[in-house]
Structure formats: C-alpha cells, structure tokens
Design a protein around this motif. Structure first.
Motif, PDB file in Angstrom:
ATOM      1  N   GLN A  52     -10.400  -7.728  -0.440  1.00 55.32           N
ATOM      2  CA  GLN A  52     -11.805  -7.928  -0.099  1.00 55.32           C
ATOM      3  C   GLN A  52     -12.437  -8.984  -0.993  1.00 55.32           C
ATOM      4  OE1 GLN A  52     -14.256  -4.446  -0.558  1.00 55.32           O
ATOM      5  NE2 GLN A  52     -15.955  -5.322   0.590  1.00 55.32           N
ATOM      6  N   VAL A 102      -3.831   1.822  -2.488  1.00 55.45           N
ATOM      7  CA  VAL A 102      -4.698   1.404  -1.395  1.00 55.45           C
ATOM      8  C   VAL A 102      -6.024   0.898  -1.933  1.00 55.45           C
ATOM      9  CG1 VAL A 102      -6.014   2.200   0.599  1.00 55.45           C
ATOM     10  CG2 VAL A 102      -3.637   2.934   0.301  1.00 55.45           C
ATOM     11  N   SER A 103      -6.642   1.644  -2.829  1.00 54.93           N
ATOM     12  CA  SER A 103      -7.938   1.272  -3.383  1.00 54.93           C
ATOM     13  C   SER A 103      -7.858  -0.033  -4.156  1.00 54.93           C
ATOM     14  CB  SER A 103      -8.450   2.388  -4.296  1.00 54.93           C
ATOM     15  OG  SER A 103      -9.651   2.012  -4.928  1.00 54.93           O
ATOM     16  N   LEU A 153       0.834  -1.193   0.000  1.00 54.60           N
ATOM     17  CA  LEU A 153       0.000   0.000   0.000  1.00 54.60           C
ATOM     18  C   LEU A 153       0.875   1.252   0.000  1.00 54.60           C
ATOM     19  CD1 LEU A 153      -2.749  -1.019   2.565  1.00 54.60           C
ATOM     20  CD2 LEU A 153      -2.733  -1.285   0.084  1.00 54.60           C
ATOM     21  N   SER A 195      -6.904  -3.063  -1.863  1.00 57.79           N
ATOM     22  CA  SER A 195      -7.984  -3.319  -0.918  1.00 57.79           C
ATOM     23  C   SER A 195      -9.111  -4.106  -1.584  1.00 57.79           C
ATOM     24  CB  SER A 195      -8.521  -2.009  -0.354  1.00 57.79           C
ATOM     25  OG  SER A 195      -7.556  -1.376   0.450  1.00 57.79           O
TER      26      SER A 195
END
Length: 357
Positions: free
Chosen positions: A39, A31-32, A25, A35
């Motif tokens: 997820q 990060v997006s 990250l 992530s």
C-alpha cells in the motif's frame, strides 16, 4: 531526523517487495506487514508527477521549482558523465505530505551488537524492517522491547527500488541542502546500476564512492571549488568515536558477567561515549554542536548499528577507480566482476584493494 543525518546508511528497500507480495503472504503478521509495504509503495507511485510539469507550473512554490531545476541538471550529469542509468527515476516528483517516506526499526539483543535481520526477495537480508506509517513502526518497536530487545526507530527521507520502479524525488528530500539532494541522485542511481544481494557493506560502499567521486566531478564541471574537508573530517571523527564505543561494548558482552553487572557496565560505556564526544566537540571542534541531538538521545545497542557498516570499503572502490584510470565504464565492469565473486573471495579482493589504498 536531527542534525545528524543517517539516511544514506539506512535507507530501506521496501519497494522491492511489491512484485512478490502475493507469494509471501503466510500468517497474519506477514499479511499485515507486506500489505502495508504494498500500500505504501502504491501510494508513492500514485503521487508521482513529471518534474518538468512542476517546474513549468507558475502556481507552484518558486523555491521548489528552482530546487527541482538544479536537481535535473545533476540528473542529466549522472547519465551523461557518470554513465549511470538513463531512465525516468528522479525525473518525477512526489509530494507525500510527511517528513519521512518510511520508518526503519532496528533491533539487537540486550547484550549484543548483532542486528535482528529480516530477509526479503531480491533485496536479501537487511538489519531492519521498514514501515510507511510511523505508528506501525512504533508498534513494532514496542513489541521488540517487550521481547527484551534494544530498539531504534529511524525516519528515512528516501529509498531506492533498484530500478523496479521509476523512483521520484520525494518532498521529504527537500529539507536537505541543494548539493546533498543532487548527489543523492548519484548514490541511488549507482544502486540501480549494480546491486549484490545480501551484501549491504559492498553495495553501500560502492554507491557512496560513486556519490563522492560524482560530487567531485560535478563540482569541477560547474567551476566550483572542492568541498572543504572540515565537515567530512568531523563526520569521520564522530563515526570513529561511535565505532570505538561499539568495539568496547563487543568486548564487554563477551565477558562472563552477571546480567546486573553487564547492564551497569553497558550504561558506563554509553556515558563514556557521551563524555568523549563532548571533549572532542569542545576542544577540537570549537563547540560545533551538530551531533548534540543524536548523542543526547536515549542510547542503546540498536542506535549504533548503522555506523561504519556501509562505508567501510569506500577506499577500496577509490583504489579500483584509480586502477582503471578513472574510466567509469571500466570501473562498473570491475565492480560487477567483484560482485560476482563468492562473498569470502569478494571480501579478500576488497581487502587487497584497501591495502593499495
């Protein structure tokens, strides 16, 4: 996808990234992106349930239970006869409630057939970015287009984590024919058995050979006749048609032409590809329309990327298998030896095997 399934060439490997997410990250976009990978992988892991439980549940769809029963026979065959990993992969089932598990975004320059690559730990560099959400994939594609890129978004029904997790049979795979579902297990377990970082052509050609030879042996063991050649021949002819168009485009893009003239000739090459396809379909295939949807969709450089990239060394691996007398364990040892060579030496060794083939 449409009737022309490209998933085996472009299955993503986002599951690799979960253990390394925290290390990577850096910046909002990272990060997006990471992530959503974490997820999506976690949601897939959470959806898993033992195939045996699904088969034993009389309240579940009988057709699903039968498909999974047959898939488990192929799973047993993979470990017992093909000496592929004996673990819980493909002994689990996950209903994800959508047609694709991930969407891959491919991009090239307007006048280039070189992919925009993205590098990840373990998986190495690949020619796409994978998204668990179709809207996110389309958003990435829109940004690439704004940057002047040719872009292609492709839904993928399955991918491998190369043994980092126990990969499930996914509901998105249920649209395939029964044998395609079973033999995909051979392909994905071959990746778990051996994988070379940063060499997609080697990895996919090797796994495709294991899939093809495994399917041949699977059919023979069940007393089924060999597969007919017509379908594979048509697939190979179609692939060659696209590769020929790609070669012509490479020559075009190397010329010192103005952007306006380059665009005009680029459009002409795609029109020629469609015309050549229709002539082949109507004169050689008796009007078989299985590839119509793909050929009639909007065309650009990025759509051509998967073709021929991931099966070019299959004859070399076939020659290697013959060289070791059809012994699977000796074959895997020879594959590992090849994979351990520097990339240039590995390519030279594969070319020698191709010559023998």
């Amino acid at each position: 996808m449409n009737s022309f399934n490209l998933s085996r060439w472009q299955a993503g490997l986002p599951g690799f990234l979960l253990p390394a997410v925290l290390m990577l990250l850096g910046g909002c976009s990272s990060v997006s992106y990471y992530s959503q990978l974490a997820q999506g992988q976690l949601q897939l892991l959470h959806a898993r349930e033992p195939v045996a439980d699904v088969i034993a549940d009389s309240g579940r769809d009988p057709a699903l239970r039968e498909r999974l029963t047959q898939a488990q026979k192929a799973r047993d065959f993979a470990s017992e006869h093909l000496h592929l990993p004996d673990n819980q992969s493909y002994r689990l089932y996950a209903d994800i409630g959508r047609p694709y598990v991930v969407w891959n975004v491919f991009a090239t320059g307007e006048f280039s057939l070189d992919p925009v690559t993205h590098c990840f730990p373990i998986a190495g560099c690949v020619a796409y970015r994978g998204y668990y959400n179709q809207g996110a994939a389309r958003g990435e594609a829109a940004l690439q287009k704004l940057d002047g890129k040719d872009v292609y978004v492709s839904g993928v029904e399955a991918y491998s984590t190369l043994g980092w997790f126990n990969d499930p049979i996914i509901s998105s795979m249920m649209n395939w024919g029964s044998e395609r579902l079973m033999t995909l297990i051979f392909h994905e377990l071959a990746h778990q058995r051996f994988y070379v970082k940063d060499d997609s052509e080697f990895n996919e050609s090797y796994a495709n050979f294991v899939e093809q030879e495994g399917t041949r042996q699977w059919r023979a063991a069940r007393g089924l006749p060999p597969q007919t050649l017509s379908e594979s021949q048509r697939r190979d002819q179609f692939t060659q048609l696209v590769l020929d168009a790609r070669d012509r485009l490479k020559l075009l893009y190397a010329q010192p032409l103005s952007p306006e003239l380059m665009r005009e000739r680029k459009v002409g090459e795609f029109a020629r590809l469609r015309a050549d396809y229709r002539q082949m379909r109507d004169t050689q295939w008796a009007g078989d329309t299985r590839y119509d949807a793909w050929i009639n969709a909007p065309m650009n450089n990025a759509r051509l990327l998967p073709f021929g990239l991931y099966d070019q060394w299959v004859p070399a691996f076939a020659a290697l298998f013959k060289q070791v007398g059809g012994d699977w364990m000796a074959f895997y040892q020879a594959v590992e030896k090849l994979g351990g060579l520097p990339k240039d030496e590995r390519k030279a060794a594969l070319e020698q095997l191709m010559a023998r083939a």
